[in-house]
Design a protein around this motif. Sequence first.
Motif, PDB file in Angstrom:
ATOM      1  N   UNK A   1      -3.457  25.971  -2.524  1.00 45.52           N
ATOM      2  CA  UNK A   1      -4.609  26.033  -3.414  1.00 45.52           C
ATOM      3  C   UNK A   1      -4.739  24.703  -4.165  1.00 45.52           C
ATOM      4  N   UNK A   2      -5.900  24.095  -4.060  1.00 45.29           N
ATOM      5  CA  UNK A   2      -6.123  22.831  -4.757  1.00 45.29           C
ATOM      6  C   UNK A   2      -6.327  23.092  -6.243  1.00 45.29           C
ATOM      7  N   UNK A   3      -5.625  22.317  -7.073  1.00 44.13           N
ATOM      8  CA  UNK A   3      -5.689  22.536  -8.505  1.00 44.13           C
ATOM      9  C   UNK A   3      -7.019  22.087  -9.089  1.00 44.13           C
ATOM     10  N   UNK A   4      -7.541  22.907  -9.991  1.00 43.25           N
ATOM     11  CA  UNK A   4      -8.744  22.552 -10.739  1.00 43.25           C
ATOM     12  C   UNK A   4      -8.414  22.052 -12.139  1.00 43.25           C
ATOM     13  N   UNK A   5      -7.125  21.974 -12.444  1.00 46.52           N
ATOM     14  CA  UNK A   5      -6.716  21.536 -13.773  1.00 46.52           C
ATOM     15  C   UNK A   5      -6.900  20.034 -13.933  1.00 46.52           C
ATOM     16  N   UNK A   6      -7.575  19.616 -14.969  1.00 44.68           N
ATOM     17  CA  UNK A   6      -7.692  18.176 -15.210  1.00 44.68           C
ATOM     18  C   UNK A   6      -6.392  17.628 -15.778  1.00 44.68           C
ATOM     19  N   UNK A   7      -6.200  16.346 -15.664  1.00 48.01           N
ATOM     20  CA  UNK A   7      -5.037  15.707 -16.270  1.00 48.01           C
ATOM     21  C   UNK A   7      -5.112  15.854 -17.789  1.00 48.01           C
ATOM     22  N   UNK A   8      -3.956  16.111 -18.415  1.00 54.72           N
ATOM     23  CA  UNK A   8      -3.919  16.255 -19.862  1.00 54.72           C
ATOM     24  C   UNK A   8      -3.912  14.892 -20.547  1.00 54.72           C
ATOM     25  N   UNK A   9      -3.299  13.896 -19.873  1.00 54.09           N
ATOM     26  CA  UNK A   9      -3.191  12.556 -20.448  1.00 54.09           C
ATOM     27  C   UNK A   9      -3.632  11.511 -19.421  1.00 54.09           C
ATOM     28  N   UNK A  10      -4.042  10.374 -19.921  1.00 53.72           N
ATOM     29  CA  UNK A  10      -4.416   9.246 -19.076  1.00 53.72           C
ATOM     30  C   UNK A  10      -3.456   8.094 -19.347  1.00 53.72           C
ATOM     31  N   UNK A  11      -2.875   7.561 -18.283  1.00 53.03           N
ATOM     32  CA  UNK A  11      -1.965   6.419 -18.397  1.00 53.03           C
ATOM     33  C   UNK A  11      -2.773   5.154 -18.127  1.00 53.03           C
ATOM     34  N   UNK A  12      -2.968   4.347 -19.137  1.00 51.84           N
ATOM     35  CA  UNK A  12      -3.733   3.117 -19.012  1.00 51.84           C
ATOM     36  C   UNK A  12      -2.781   1.927 -18.860  1.00 51.84           C
ATOM     37  N   UNK A  13      -2.933   1.180 -17.763  1.00 58.29           N
ATOM     38  CA  UNK A  13      -2.050   0.046 -17.486  1.00 58.29           C
ATOM     39  C   UNK A  13      -2.884  -1.239 -17.456  1.00 58.29           C
ATOM     40  N   UNK A  14      -2.514  -2.156 -18.304  1.00 60.96           N
ATOM     41  CA  UNK A  14      -3.173  -3.468 -18.325  1.00 60.96           C
ATOM     42  C   UNK A  14      -2.579  -4.297 -17.187  1.00 60.96           C
ATOM     43  N   UNK A  15      -3.305  -4.344 -16.073  1.00 57.44           N
ATOM     44  CA  UNK A  15      -2.778  -4.993 -14.870  1.00 57.44           C
ATOM     45  C   UNK A  15      -2.614  -6.496 -15.049  1.00 57.44           C
ATOM     46  N   UNK A  16      -3.364  -7.095 -15.962  1.00 52.47           N
ATOM     47  CA  UNK A  16      -3.217  -8.536 -16.186  1.00 52.47           C
ATOM     48  C   UNK A  16      -1.906  -8.845 -16.910  1.00 52.47           C
ATOM     49  N   UNK A  17      -1.491  -7.975 -17.818  1.00 49.14           N
ATOM     50  CA  UNK A  17      -0.239  -8.204 -18.543  1.00 49.14           C
ATOM     51  C   UNK A  17       0.974  -7.693 -17.766  1.00 49.14           C
ATOM     52  N   UNK A  18       0.761  -6.740 -16.875  1.00 51.33           N
ATOM     53  CA  UNK A  18       1.872  -6.141 -16.125  1.00 51.33           C
ATOM     54  C   UNK A  18       2.564  -7.201 -15.270  1.00 51.33           C
ATOM     55  N   UNK A  19       3.896  -7.296 -15.361  1.00 49.15           N
ATOM     56  CA  UNK A  19       4.652  -8.298 -14.593  1.00 49.15           C
ATOM     57  C   UNK A  19       5.239  -7.702 -13.303  1.00 49.15           C
ATOM     58  N   UNK A  20       4.891  -6.442 -12.988  1.00 51.16           N
ATOM     59  CA  UNK A  20       5.343  -5.767 -11.755  1.00 51.16           C
ATOM     60  C   UNK A  20       6.871  -5.614 -11.714  1.00 51.16           C
ATOM     61  N   UNK A  21       7.484  -5.392 -12.870  1.00 52.30           N
ATOM     62  CA  UNK A  21       8.953  -5.286 -12.911  1.00 52.30           C
ATOM     63  C   UNK A  21       9.445  -3.903 -12.489  1.00 52.30           C
ATOM     64  N   UNK A  22       8.555  -2.943 -12.449  1.00 56.89           N
ATOM     65  CA  UNK A  22       8.841  -1.564 -12.028  1.00 56.89           C
ATOM     66  C   UNK A  22       9.718  -0.787 -13.004  1.00 56.89           C
ATOM     67  N   UNK A  23       9.918  -1.289 -14.202  1.00 60.25           N
ATOM     68  CA  UNK A  23      10.722  -0.541 -15.174  1.00 60.25           C
ATOM     69  C   UNK A  23      10.068   0.790 -15.499  1.00 60.25           C
ATOM     70  N   UNK A  24       8.768   0.837 -15.546  1.00 57.20           N
ATOM     71  CA  UNK A  24       8.065   2.092 -15.828  1.00 57.20           C
ATOM     72  C   UNK A  24       8.282   3.103 -14.710  1.00 57.20           C
ATOM     73  N   UNK A  25       8.291   2.630 -13.483  1.00 59.67           N
ATOM     74  CA  UNK A  25       8.509   3.511 -12.334  1.00 59.67           C
ATOM     75  C   UNK A  25       9.911   4.107 -12.399  1.00 59.67           C
TER      76      UNK A  25
END
Length: 502
Positions: free
Chosen positions: A1-25
């Motif tokens: 069953x495909x979920x109809x629930x919307x995301x509760x939070x939005x994760x906003x990532x500033x791709x210009x400042x991100x150094x791709x270190x993957x610490x968040x991952x």
Amino acid sequence: MESQLPAEFIVNIDQERCRRCKRCVINCSFGAIEFKDRVAPDHRLCVACHRCATFCPESAIAITENPLTYKYGYNWTSEIRKNILKQAESGGIILTGMGNPKPYPVYWDHMLIDACQVTNPSIDPLREPMELRTYLGAKPEALEFYKEYDKIDLRTDIAPQVRLDIPVVFAAMSYGAISLNAHRALAMAARRMGTLMNTGEGGLHEDLVPYTDRIIVQVASGRFGVTSRYLNNSAVVEIKIGQGAKPGIGGHLPGEKVGEDISKTRMIPAGTDALSPAPHHDIYSIEDLSQLIYAIKEATDYKKPVSVKIAAVHNVAAIASGIVRAGADIVMIDGFRGGTGAAPMIVRDHVGIPIELALAAVDDRLRQEGIRNRASILVGGSIRQSADVVKAIALGADACVIGTASLIAMGCRVCQKCYTGNCAWGIATQKPELVRRLNPEVAADRLCNLLSAWGHEIQEVLGSLGINAIESLRGSRERLRGVGLPQETLDILGIKHAGIGQ
């Protein structure tokens, strides 16, 4: 069953400042962030634990509530509609963690503290002697002495007492619900601050044995880890009857959390569910409770105070009276905003009563019956700050119990996902790779800092009241005034409205 629930939070990532270190991952224990050609969030999996944002070296991550707006309905709120969608997809009970978030009145915030204006306020309460020490245990109605020549000795037998250097105790949280590192931190902080931590119903891990003079051990219906050695490796023994977050509901630790270490500590087979039902198999009356209290006292050679923990419910005063008459040395009352690792949302949010009203009712009942001295009163259920502690003691408590506040001090972000076992901060989890994120020494330092800060604030308030000992405040309801409360509530609390003199 495909979920109809919307995301509760939005994760906003500033791709210009991100150094791709993957610490968040690496830090996201809920799988809400992955790395493809760049960092990519899965908004539906975010629980707002803030681990990724905290450890991002460029501060490139911001978490916001999903601005998706439901059509307004005072009756059919967006929360109720989301919960219906969840149950339409799962067919199950909605589980949650932590305390009740509903907008019920917080009575602490409607009480103000009196102050000395012209008599004897302290000049410098942080440098003058301000006694925060108190003792838990049954007190005699009077003291008798006998004198022989120049020597005076006490004739009255004193029940076992436990000294607290600050009137704040760490709440019952079991090994299994929280990690061993969290337990270590609580035990170390309790030892350093001269207070107590509570094992909860999960038994006593062998690593905590050196701290047993500062530990409350709990006897719940499941009797996990309960032996004569366990009872004697304690400062206090507590019989758990109820819990504020889920009155009438027992404990349940899923089998997937019961590894070898927890299996050994709880004395149950690894991989099996640890069920602790609401009723004790041997307690169906106050007389049965009295038998268990005295069985524990016999097993501990009458050297340990025995506490009984109950949830704040509508007839709590009568229950507490029965508990004291049954021989308990301490009554611990847990209000409906108390935290939990897991509870049905419907029970957490709609069952029980506020701790402020329960405390006032119990203290008043015990005083009317002339048995208040027979037991100390501990209260918990969302004690959030030192002001709550002061007000609780003025209402009649001997000391307060903190659970959620202590977890927040260690790093908890109250994301309410304790029951998943994915705690990103290493607190409410048993996964080794997550548990090691919590350094128990650092966490203990943070807990000690919290209690030290609260202690100084309590001293400041005592100085403003013109008293120099916390025990002088206990039950002094004339030092409290209500604001914005109806007369019926003021009568239950036993306080006057602000503006009314003595």
